[in-house]
Design a protein around this motif. Structure first.
Motif, PDB file in Angstrom:
ATOM      1  N   TYR A  19       0.737  -1.249   0.156  1.00  0.00           N
ATOM      2  CA  TYR A  19       0.041  -0.040   0.070  1.00  0.00           C
ATOM      3  C   TYR A  19       0.926   1.440   0.005  1.00  0.00           C
ATOM      4  N   ASN A  20       1.980   1.306   0.926  1.00  0.00           N
ATOM      5  CA  ASN A  20       2.561   2.533   0.968  1.00  0.00           C
ATOM      6  C   ASN A  20       3.561   2.637  -0.392  1.00  0.00           C
ATOM      7  N   ASP A  21       3.912   1.556  -1.197  1.00  0.00           N
ATOM      8  CA  ASP A  21       4.628   1.768  -2.317  1.00  0.00           C
ATOM      9  C   ASP A  21       3.727   2.247  -3.487  1.00  0.00           C
ATOM     10  N   MET A  22       2.442   1.419  -3.656  1.00  0.00           N
ATOM     11  CA  MET A  22       1.726   1.526  -4.597  1.00  0.00           C
ATOM     12  C   MET A  22       0.443   2.242  -4.623  1.00  0.00           C
ATOM     13  N   CYS A  23      -0.181   2.481  -3.402  1.00  0.00           N
ATOM     14  CA  CYS A  23      -1.494   2.852  -3.249  1.00  0.00           C
ATOM     15  C   CYS A  23      -1.900   4.476  -2.553  1.00  0.00           C
ATOM     16  N   ILE A  24      -0.588   4.628  -1.899  1.00  0.00           N
ATOM     17  CA  ILE A  24      -0.811   5.847  -0.794  1.00  0.00           C
ATOM     18  C   ILE A  24      -0.902   6.931  -1.572  1.00  0.00           C
ATOM     19  N   THR A  25      -0.267   7.292  -2.725  1.00  0.00           N
ATOM     20  CA  THR A  25      -0.315   8.597  -3.409  1.00  0.00           C
ATOM     21  C   THR A  25      -1.669   8.877  -3.663  1.00  0.00           C
ATOM     22  N   CYS A  26      -2.638   8.154  -4.081  1.00  0.00           N
ATOM     23  CA  CYS A  26      -4.106   8.502  -4.623  1.00  0.00           C
ATOM     24  C   CYS A  26      -5.059   8.116  -3.241  1.00  0.00           C
ATOM     25  N   HIS A  27      -4.983   7.367  -2.475  1.00  0.00           N
ATOM     26  CA  HIS A  27      -5.704   6.593  -1.412  1.00  0.00           C
ATOM     27  C   HIS A  27      -5.360   7.365  -0.218  1.00  0.00           C
ATOM     28  N   MET A  28      -4.173   7.980  -0.013  1.00  0.00           N
ATOM     29  CA  MET A  28      -3.603   8.612   1.143  1.00  0.00           C
ATOM     30  C   MET A  28      -3.348   7.657   2.270  1.00  0.00           C
ATOM     31  N   ALA A  29      -2.522   8.046   3.392  1.00  0.00           N
ATOM     32  CA  ALA A  29      -2.033   7.211   4.295  1.00  0.00           C
ATOM     33  C   ALA A  29      -3.197   6.889   5.283  1.00  0.00           C
ATOM     34  N   ASN A  30      -4.581   7.796   5.530  1.00  0.00           N
ATOM     35  CA  ASN A  30      -5.376   7.562   6.236  1.00  0.00           C
ATOM     36  C   ASN A  30      -6.412   6.581   5.569  1.00  0.00           C
ATOM     37  N   GLY A  31      -6.477   6.303   4.199  1.00  0.00           N
ATOM     38  CA  GLY A  31      -7.245   5.640   3.404  1.00  0.00           C
ATOM     39  C   GLY A  31      -8.701   6.415   3.123  1.00  0.00           C
ATOM     40  N   LYS A  32      -8.612   7.813   3.303  1.00  0.00           N
ATOM     41  CA  LYS A  32      -9.801   8.462   2.841  1.00  0.00           C
ATOM     42  C   LYS A  32      -9.676   9.188   1.362  1.00  0.00           C
ATOM     43  N   GLY A  33      -8.448   8.883   0.631  1.00  0.00           N
ATOM     44  CA  GLY A  33      -8.894   9.075  -0.632  1.00  0.00           C
ATOM     45  C   GLY A  33      -8.613  10.838  -1.057  1.00  0.00           C
ATOM     46  N   VAL A  34      -9.000  11.238  -2.072  1.00  0.00           N
ATOM     47  CA  VAL A  34      -8.978  12.837  -2.532  1.00  0.00           C
ATOM     48  C   VAL A  34     -10.155  12.955  -3.028  1.00  0.00           C
ATOM     49  N   PRO A  35     -10.756  13.818  -2.132  1.00  0.00           N
ATOM     50  CA  PRO A  35     -12.349  14.338  -2.576  1.00  0.00           C
ATOM     51  C   PRO A  35     -12.307  14.416  -4.123  1.00  0.00           C
ATOM     52  N   LYS A  36     -13.494  13.774  -4.629  1.00  0.00           N
ATOM     53  CA  LYS A  36     -13.945  14.056  -6.232  1.00  0.00           C
ATOM     54  C   LYS A  36     -12.740  13.578  -7.072  1.00  0.00           C
ATOM     55  N   ALA A  37     -11.555  13.042  -6.562  1.00  0.00           N
ATOM     56  CA  ALA A  37     -10.488  12.434  -7.474  1.00  0.00           C
ATOM     57  C   ALA A  37     -10.544  11.115  -7.564  1.00  0.00           C
ATOM     58  N   PHE A  38     -10.110  10.533  -6.090  1.00  0.00           N
ATOM     59  CA  PHE A  38      -9.741   9.163  -5.721  1.00  0.00           C
ATOM     60  C   PHE A  38     -10.582   8.860  -4.643  1.00  0.00           C
ATOM     61  N   PRO A  39     -11.309   7.740  -4.747  1.00  0.00           N
ATOM     62  CA  PRO A  39     -12.220   7.347  -3.618  1.00  0.00           C
ATOM     63  C   PRO A  39     -11.797   6.881  -2.283  1.00  0.00           C
ATOM     64  N   PRO A  40     -12.396   7.043  -1.515  1.00  0.00           N
ATOM     65  CA  PRO A  40     -11.685   6.292  -0.098  1.00  0.00           C
ATOM     66  C   PRO A  40     -11.858   4.918  -0.023  1.00  0.00           C
ATOM     67  N   LEU A  41     -10.939   4.311   0.811  1.00  0.00           N
ATOM     68  CA  LEU A  41     -10.905   3.206   1.160  1.00  0.00           C
ATOM     69  C   LEU A  41     -11.386   3.017   2.644  1.00  0.00           C
ATOM     70  N   ALA A  42     -11.190   3.925   3.576  1.00  0.00           N
ATOM     71  CA  ALA A  42     -11.734   3.844   4.783  1.00  0.00           C
ATOM     72  C   ALA A  42     -13.356   4.018   4.740  1.00  0.00           C
ATOM     73  N   ASN A  43     -13.909   3.085   5.493  1.00  0.00           N
ATOM     74  CA  ASN A  43     -15.257   3.083   5.729  1.00  0.00           C
ATOM     75  C   ASN A  43     -16.052   3.288   4.214  1.00  0.00           C
ATOM     76  N   ALA A  44     -15.648   2.520   3.380  1.00  0.00           N
ATOM     77  CA  ALA A  44     -16.135   2.852   1.849  1.00  0.00           C
ATOM     78  C   ALA A  44     -17.000   1.599   1.771  1.00  0.00           C
ATOM     79  N   ASP A  45     -18.477   1.883   1.301  1.00  0.00           N
ATOM     80  CA  ASP A  45     -19.519   0.939   1.112  1.00  0.00           C
ATOM     81  C   ASP A  45     -18.898   0.165   0.145  1.00  0.00           C
ATOM     82  N   PHE A  46     -18.157   0.911  -1.094  1.00  0.00           N
ATOM     83  CA  PHE A  46     -18.206   0.002  -2.362  1.00  0.00           C
ATOM     84  C   PHE A  46     -17.299  -1.037  -2.074  1.00  0.00           C
ATOM     85  N   LEU A  47     -16.089  -0.950  -1.286  1.00  0.00           N
ATOM     86  CA  LEU A  47     -15.279  -1.913  -1.046  1.00  0.00           C
ATOM     87  C   LEU A  47     -15.962  -3.061  -0.083  1.00  0.00           C
ATOM     88  N   ARG A  48     -16.746  -2.384   0.689  1.00  0.00           N
ATOM     89  CA  ARG A  48     -17.158  -3.584   1.717  1.00  0.00           C
ATOM     90  C   ARG A  48     -18.154  -4.451   0.812  1.00  0.00           C
TER      91      ARG A  48
END
Length: 117
Positions: A19-48
């Motif tokens: 995650y730190n190598d490949m995902c963190i740039t878009c989905h952020m260290a806190n998993g909240k993503g970037v509003p309107k650009a990259f979706p959150p993974l934290a508390n994400a209904d889509f993922l669930r």
């Protein structure tokens, strides 16, 4: 159960590294993503609610519209070239981080079965 917990912990540690190598740039260290650009993974209904589609996306990339927590995203995630084990590890990390408690323990074999469906 203890052995499964040990396997999950080891998988999550490896997954955090991926995650730190490949995902963190878009989905952020806190998993909240970037509003309107990259979706959150934290508390994400889509993922669930879409574990198989999420596994396929991590393995093969994703594009097109998706709705996450009521917000529409339309960006692309390129295939990252991850092995099935790396996909399983990063999914285990994401599924069990930032308050997430999603799905079952995922193995490389599970990833192989999912991407071949």
């Amino acid at each position: 159960m203890a052995q499964k917990d040990t396997k999950l912990t080891a998988s999550m540690e490896r997954g955090k590294s991926v995650y730190n190598d490949m995902c963190i740039t878009c989905h952020m260290a806190n998993g909240k993503g970037v509003p309107k650009a990259f979706p959150p993974l934290a508390n994400a209904d889509f993922l669930r609610d879409n574990q198989e589609e999420s596994i396929k996306g991590v393995k093969n990339g994703m594009s097109g519209e998706m709705v996450v927590n009521g917000v529409t995203y339309n960006s692309a995630m390129a295939p990252l070239g991850l092995t099935n084990e790396e996909v399983a590890d990063v999914m285990n990390y994401i599924n069990n981080s930032w308050g997430n408690d999603y799905g079952e323990f995922i193995t490389a074999e599970d990833v192989a079965k999912t991407i071949n469906k």
